[in-house]
Design an enzyme around this catalytic site. Structure first.
Site, PDB file in Angstrom:
ATOM      1  N   GLU A  15       0.819  -1.211   0.000  1.00 27.92           N
ATOM      2  CA  GLU A  15       0.000   0.000   0.000  1.00 27.92           C
ATOM      3  C   GLU A  15       0.854   1.264   0.000  1.00 27.92           C
ATOM      4  OE1 GLU A  15      -0.575  -2.652   1.876  1.00 27.92           O
ATOM      5  OE2 GLU A  15      -2.552  -3.311   1.146  1.00 27.92           O
ATOM      6  N   GLN A  34      -6.988  -2.023  -1.641  1.00 27.93           N
ATOM      7  CA  GLN A  34      -7.965  -3.099  -1.780  1.00 27.93           C
ATOM      8  C   GLN A  34      -8.965  -3.120  -0.641  1.00 27.93           C
ATOM      9  OE1 GLN A  34      -6.881  -7.559  -1.911  1.00 27.93           O
ATOM     10  NE2 GLN A  34      -6.749  -6.859  -4.045  1.00 27.93           N
ATOM     11  N   PHE A  35      -8.510  -2.894   0.575  1.00 28.01           N
ATOM     12  CA  PHE A  35      -9.381  -2.740   1.745  1.00 28.01           C
ATOM     13  C   PHE A  35      -8.855  -1.570   2.570  1.00 28.01           C
ATOM     14  CE2 PHE A  35      -9.842  -7.180   0.614  1.00 28.01           C
ATOM     15  CZ  PHE A  35     -11.218  -7.365   0.671  1.00 28.01           C
ATOM     16  N   HIS A  45     -10.554  -5.927   7.564  1.00 28.04           N
ATOM     17  CA  HIS A  45     -11.115  -5.632   6.256  1.00 28.04           C
ATOM     18  C   HIS A  45     -12.345  -4.723   6.325  1.00 28.04           C
ATOM     19  CE1 HIS A  45      -8.527  -8.994   5.309  1.00 28.04           C
ATOM     20  NE2 HIS A  45      -8.741  -8.833   4.009  1.00 28.04           N
TER      21      HIS A  45
END
Length: 325
Positions: free
Chosen positions: A60, A82-83, A129
Site C-alpha cells: 500500500e 484493496q481494503f 477488512h
C-alpha cells in the site's frame, strides 16, 4: 438509462474518465486482468490497455507513493487500496505527503489523486477488512473524503473526484456494492463534491448519516412514519469538508437531530457534526443531540458483527427518544 449496482456505476465512471482524459491512470493490487477483488475494475484493462490500468505489488505504501509522484508529473492517478483497513501502511503518504503537498509547493503543484478503497461491515470479512477508519482521514486537513450511498451518487461523485485538482479519498461500502440497483445515466455526469443531499424530507426530526447507514436510516424513517413521526434524512456524501449549510438548515427546520454512523462512537465523523450543531445551531434544538453508532471496542470477529453493528431498530429507538424528550 440503465439500472446499475453501485459497483457497476463505479466501473462505468472509471471507464469514461480513462477514455476522456489520457492522464487518468488506474492501478492497484489485481485491478488489471482480474478486475479487482470485487470486480470494480473489470474489463478496464482489456478496454483501455495495460499502460492505463495496471497491477502493482502488494504494498500500500508503494501504491500511494507512486500516485504521489505521478500527480506531481501531471497525471491523474486513481490508485486502489484493496481494503481500507490497510490504510495504516500508507498513512505517511496520505497524511504526510499528499494532503500537504499543494501547501508545501505554494500552490504551484496540484494533487489530483483519487484514492479508492472498500470498507464497511455486514459482509463477514476477515479481521482488518471491515473497519470504518474514515475518521483518521477526516482529521487530516488538505484531503477530501467522499462516501457514496447509492449507484447514482457513486458514478457522479467518482467523476467529480477524478476531475478535481485536490486529493480525494473515495470510500466504497462493501455491503452497498451489489445490494440494490437504481437508474444511472449512460452518459458522464457529475455530482457536486462537498454537498450533502436530503434523501427524505421531514418536519419532526433530522437523521444525519452517510454510507450504508443511509439505507438503514431511510428504512427506519419509513417505519417511523407509520407512528406519525416525519423524519428527514440527510446523506452527507462528502464527510470532509462538511456541508454546514445543509446540516444547519435541516436542524433548524426540525428542531431534533439524530446522528447515525457505522463506526464506533469515538470514530467516524458524527462527533464533528455534533460539534458543528452545538456551536452554530444549538438554539434550534428542542432536545439533546442523539447518536447511533457501534460501541467503542475493536471491530469484532465476523460471527459477532451483526450484534455489534448499529441497525434500523437502534435508529428507530433513538429517534423516538429524542422526539419524545
Amino acid at each position: 438509462m440503465a439500472k446499475m449496482t453501485m459497483i457497476k456505476a463505479i466501473n462505468a465512471a472509471l471507464d469514461e474518465e480513462i477514455k476522456r482524459d489520457d492522464k487518468v491512470l488506474v492501478f492497484g493490487e489485481d485491478v488489471g486482468k482480474n478486475g479487482g477483488v470485487f470486480r470494480a475494475t473489470e474489463d478496464l484493462q482489456a478496454n483501455n490497455g495495460e499502460d492505463r490500468v495496471f497491477d502493482t505489488p502488494l504494498a500500500e505504501s508503494g501504491i500511494i507513493g507512486l500516485a504521489t509522484g505521478l500527480a506531481l508529473e501531471g497525471f491523474r492517478p486513481v490508485p486502489e487500496l484493496q481494503f481500507f483497513g490497510f490504510v495504516f501502511e500508507a498513512m505517511d503518504e496520505i497524511a504526510g505527503q499528499i494532503s500537504r503537498e499543494p501547501f508545501r509547493m505554494g500552490g504551484t503543484r496540484k494533487m489530483p489523486i483519487t484514492i479508492r478503497a472498500a470498507f464497511g461491515g455486514g459482509v463477514h470479512t476477515p479481521e482488518l477488512h471491515s473497519d470504518s477508519l474514515e475518521g483518521l482521514i477526516t482529521q487530516t486537513p488538505g484531503i477530501r473524503v467522499v462516501v457514496p450511498s447509492n449507484p447514482y451518487d457513486a458514478k457522479g461523485l467518482m467523476i467529480s473526484a477524478i476531475r478535481s485538482d485536490d486529493p480525494v479519498l473515495f470510500l466504497e461500502h462493501m455491503k452497498l456494492y451489489r445490494s440494490f440497483k437504481e437508474e444511472v445515466p449512460d452518459e458522464a455526469y457529475t455530482v457536486p463534491l462537498d454537498k450533502a443531499d436530503v434523501k427524505r424530507d421531514g418536519q419532526d426530526v433530522t437523521i444525519i448519516t452517510y454510507g450504508a447507514m443511509v439505507r438503514d436510516s431511510l428504512a427506519a424513517a419509513d417505519e417511523l412514519a407509520k407512528e406519525g413521526i416525519d423524519t428527514e434524512v440527510v446523506d452527507l456524501r462528502t464527510i470532509s469538508p462538511l456541508d454546514h449549510e445543509t446540516i444547519l438548515n435541516s436542524v433548524k427546520k426540525t428542531g431534533h437531530v439524530v446522528l447515525v454512523q457505522e463506526a464506533q462512537k469515538q470514530a467516524g465523523v458524527s462527533g464533528q457534526v455534533a460539534a458543528l450543531i452545538a456551536e452554530e445551531g444549538i438554539l434550534s434544538l428542542d432536545a439533546p443531540i442523539g447518536r447511533v453508532s457501534a460501541p467503542d471496542t475493536p471491530y469484532p470477529f465476523s460471527m459477532a458483527e451483526d450484534a455489534w453493528l448499529p441497525n434500523q431498530t437502534d435508529i428507530i429507538n433513538k429517534v423516538k427518544e429524542i422526539v419524545n424528550f
